[in-house]
Write an enzyme that holds these catalytic residues in place. Structure first.
Site, short mmCIF file in Angstrom:
data_model
loop_
_atom_site.label_atom_id
_atom_site.label_comp_id
_atom_site.label_asym_id
_atom_site.label_seq_id
_atom_site.Cartn_x
_atom_site.Cartn_y
_atom_site.Cartn_z
N GLU A 148 0.88 -1.18 0.00
CA GLU A 148 -0.13 -0.13 -0.10
C GLU A 148 0.80 1.17 -0.02
O GLU A 148 1.95 1.14 0.38
CB GLU A 148 -0.92 0.10 1.32
N ASN A 169 -12.49 -1.11 0.01
CA ASN A 169 -11.96 -1.66 0.98
C ASN A 169 -12.36 -1.19 2.29
O ASN A 169 -12.63 0.08 2.40
CB ASN A 169 -10.50 -1.06 0.80
N GLU A 170 -12.51 -2.07 3.23
CA GLU A 170 -13.21 -1.61 4.61
C GLU A 170 -14.16 -0.40 4.59
O GLU A 170 -14.29 0.56 5.19
CB GLU A 170 -12.05 -1.14 5.48
N TYR A 227 -6.19 -8.40 12.14
CA TYR A 227 -4.73 -8.16 12.64
C TYR A 227 -4.80 -8.51 14.09
O TYR A 227 -5.85 -8.66 14.86
CB TYR A 227 -4.62 -6.73 12.69
N GLU A 267 -6.31 -9.00 4.59
CA GLU A 267 -5.33 -8.33 5.41
C GLU A 267 -5.06 -9.24 6.66
O GLU A 267 -5.91 -9.34 7.16
CB GLU A 267 -5.76 -6.76 5.53
N GLN A 312 1.88 -5.94 5.94
CA GLN A 312 2.14 -5.73 4.60
C GLN A 312 3.50 -6.26 4.15
O GLN A 312 4.37 -6.40 4.89
CB GLN A 312 1.85 -4.57 3.90
O1 AHR Z 1 -2.62 -2.30 6.70
C1 AHR Z 1 -2.96 -1.08 6.96
C2 AHR Z 1 -4.34 -0.84 7.07
O2 AHR Z 1 -5.30 -1.45 7.87
C3 AHR Z 1 -5.16 -0.70 5.65
O3 AHR Z 1 -4.66 0.41 5.03
C4 AHR Z 1 -6.43 -0.73 6.17
O4 AHR Z 1 -7.13 -1.37 5.07
C5 AHR Z 1 -6.35 -1.41 7.41
O5 AHR Z 1 -7.22 -0.95 8.45
#
Ligand code: AHR
Length: 565
Positions: free
Chosen positions: A66, A223-224, A292, A349, A399
């Site tokens: 990104e 996205n999101e 995450y 992600e 990432q």
């Molecule tokens: O990976 C970092 C961020 O985490 C991304 O931009 C977003 O999609 C997520 O919240």
């Protein structure tokens, strides 16, 4: 009680003390398994080739880059005039490393960045491209744009996965993005009354350096959208999805378009069920889900990448293992409307997300170091994906470079791979294999932090309760021809686990192994010590008949390659 003192002689075991141990006893008596050895073991691993789960899509080893911090600028893109070794401006070490792990797919340009990105800013002569304010409070020079991304994918041999902007651009820009990428630049007969001509966007692409269509098939539709992608409700987003995808240009000979709808934040099955129902029968190729793993907020905000004690180590791994529940919950939610389960999960992600205390440099927003703990986290996660091979179409680690759960770190001419890179490399044998149901019986580890925390989770994880225990051994197995790949994570900080491995109805001819392990789980690579953490051959026993005994060192990730007879 230490593991060693709990060792059991499974062959004669009649006094198993736990349900799992009872299961282990019955395995050894099953006619499917050859006679178990008399070796003292702590655990059993039983593989069932007669119970295939699904083909492991190589795309679950996917990547994400990104425009954020040092990911693109400095990580991937150094510029053609740079003294740093590069291929048309792309860092050569990045390309070489991605080739080494046969990176199958790369998602770009975000993330939240994609929600306000105009793809037209990143095409044409670089010195004419606009500089824009961008999502992560940094201006973007647009030196790295669509053609540079396509060149990156081409050099690596990876498929591109483009995240379309559905928050700030109209639907017309989305379909013209597809048109620019995929329309042929050869003259098209239009029929009576119209001159034969070349599609205007294809001609523009050719002028910008690529007469050949990019033939992009993976398209993220937002996205999101529950967050940075517009703070929408499931019903609002489903409406946008329908509107943006009602018509998209298609071209003869191109690959089928694979549209990916925005799925949930972690375990938010309410979002997933809401969107799939409101799609009114439309079935995207996949639902993108994000999860995450952070430390417990009650103790530290997100935790530290480098400073953690034993309890925090186990807590983070237990939280990572809740990925299993996120997948099964998402799957059930999708099934509320997609009864045939045509829509698969795209976990685009995932990874560890700690606090800011190990940031690479001032401009490297959201960067962090990556230790052996993160290698174990990666192993646990990839094994979960493989155990759900029937549900998973793709996954993208967040990432790939200079960011959260990275495989590479780079700053100027300095470069290193992280322990997680080694896990990706060790697991390559699984790509394209048939995932097999596998049972692991080993005593679990109590998550002390979860016992005192009522509600856990992190901001990007939805409503994840901290897992109260962590599997004492976990892994996955897959078969390709006569080669069986078994990956195993032993999370015990100080105890090796000796396991007896057996494959139902099959004999083993030979076995080799690779292991990643360090006495200190804080171990990591840095620019001065790029090989501080690396793999080594795993010493494994000779299979006797249908079983193999292997000792998994403390805090280790192991892959065994077994030739079956
Ligand atoms: O990976 C970092 C961020 O985490 C991304 O931009 C977003 O999609 C997520 O919240």
């Amino acid at each position: 009680m230490s593991l060693t003192s709990r060792r059991r002689f499974l062959r004669e075991s009649t006094l198993a003390s736990s349900a799992l141990a009872l299961a282990a006893t019955s395995f050894s008596r099953s006619p499917l398994f050859a006679q178990a050895s008399a070796t003292s073991v702590d655990a059993n691993i039983r593989i069932f080739p007669g119970e295939p789960i699904g083909t492991i899509q190589p795309e679950i080893y996917g990547h994400f880059i990104e425009h954020l911090g040092g990911v693109i600028y400095d990580g991937v893109w150094v510029g053609e005039k740079s003294k740093i070794a590069n291929v048309h401006g792309i860092r050569k070490a990045f390309i070489d490393t991605m080739r080494e792990i046969q990176a199958p797919v790369i998602r770009w340009p975000g993330g939240c960045f994609a929600d306000s990105y105009d793809w037209r800013d990143g095409i044409g002569p670089r010195d004419k491209r606009p500089q824009r304010s961008a999502f992560w409070t940094q201006d973007d020079s647009n030196q790295y744009g669509l053609h540079e991304f396509m060149e990156t994918c081409r050099a690596i041999g990876a498929e591109p996965y483009l995240a379309g902007d559905v928050r700030s651009l109209p639907a017309r820009d989305f379909y013209q993005f597809v048109e620019y990428c995929n329309a042929p630049s050869t003259p098209v007969e239009l029929g009576p009354g119209q001159p034969a001509g070349i599609n205007t966007l294809a001609a523009m692409r050719a002028k910008n350096g690529s007469a050949e269509p990019f033939n992009v098939r993976y398209w993220g539709v937002g996205n999101e959208t529950w967050g940075c992608g517009g703070n929408q409700t499931p019903e609002e987003y489903a409406g946008e999805y329908r509107r943006y995808t009602t018509w998209l240009p298609r071209y003869e000979g191109e690959k089928e378009l694979r549209l990916i709808a925005c799925g949930a934040n972690g375990d938010d099955a309410r979002w997933t069920a809401g969107v799939i129902k409101a799609l009114n029968g439309q079935t995207p190729y996949g639902f993108s889900t994000h999860y995450y793993t952070s430390g417990d907020k009650a103790h530290f905000a997100r935790g530290s990448a480098l400073q953690f004690d034993d309890a925090e180590f186990y807590d983070v791994l237990a939280r990572a293992a809740t990925m299993d529940r996120i997948i099964t919950d998402s799957w059930s939610a999708l099934g509320e409307a997609d009864h045939a389960h045509r829509v698969k999960i795209v976990m685009d992600e995932w990874g560890a997300w700690y606090g800011d205390d190990s940031r690479l440099g001032p401009h490297y927003n959201l960067s962090q170091q990556s230790t052996m703990r993160d290698a174990l986290l990666a192993g646990i996660t990839l094994d979960i994906f493989q155990r759900h091979a029937d549900k998973m179409a793709m996954a993208n680690v967040a990432q790939t470079i200079n960011c959260l759960h990275s495989l590479m770190l780079a700053e100027g001419d300095q470069f290193t791979v992280t322990p997680t890179f080694h896990v990706f490399k060790m697991y390559m044998g699984h790509m394209g294999g048939q995932s097999l149901r596998t049972e692991f019986s080993a005593d679990s580890i109590t998550n002390a932090i979860a016992q005192v925390t009522a509600v856990g989770g992190n901001s990007a994880a939805g409503s994840i309760d901290p897992a109260r225990s962590l599997a004492g051994l976990s892994g996955s197995a897959s078969l390709k021809g006569k080669t069986l790949t078994l990956s195993v994570v032993n999370p015990h900080l100080r105890e090796a686990v000796t396991a007896e491995i057996a494959i139902a109805g099959m004999q083993m001819a030979s076995a080799t192994g690779v292991v990643l392990t360090e006495p200190d789980v804080h171990a990591h690579n840095d620019f001065a010590h790029p090989n501080a953490v690396t793999t080594q051959p795993a010493r494994t026993g000779t299979p006797t008949g249908g079983s193999l005994t292997h000792t998994f060192p403390p805090a280790s990730v192991t892959t065994l390659t077994i030739t079956v007879a």
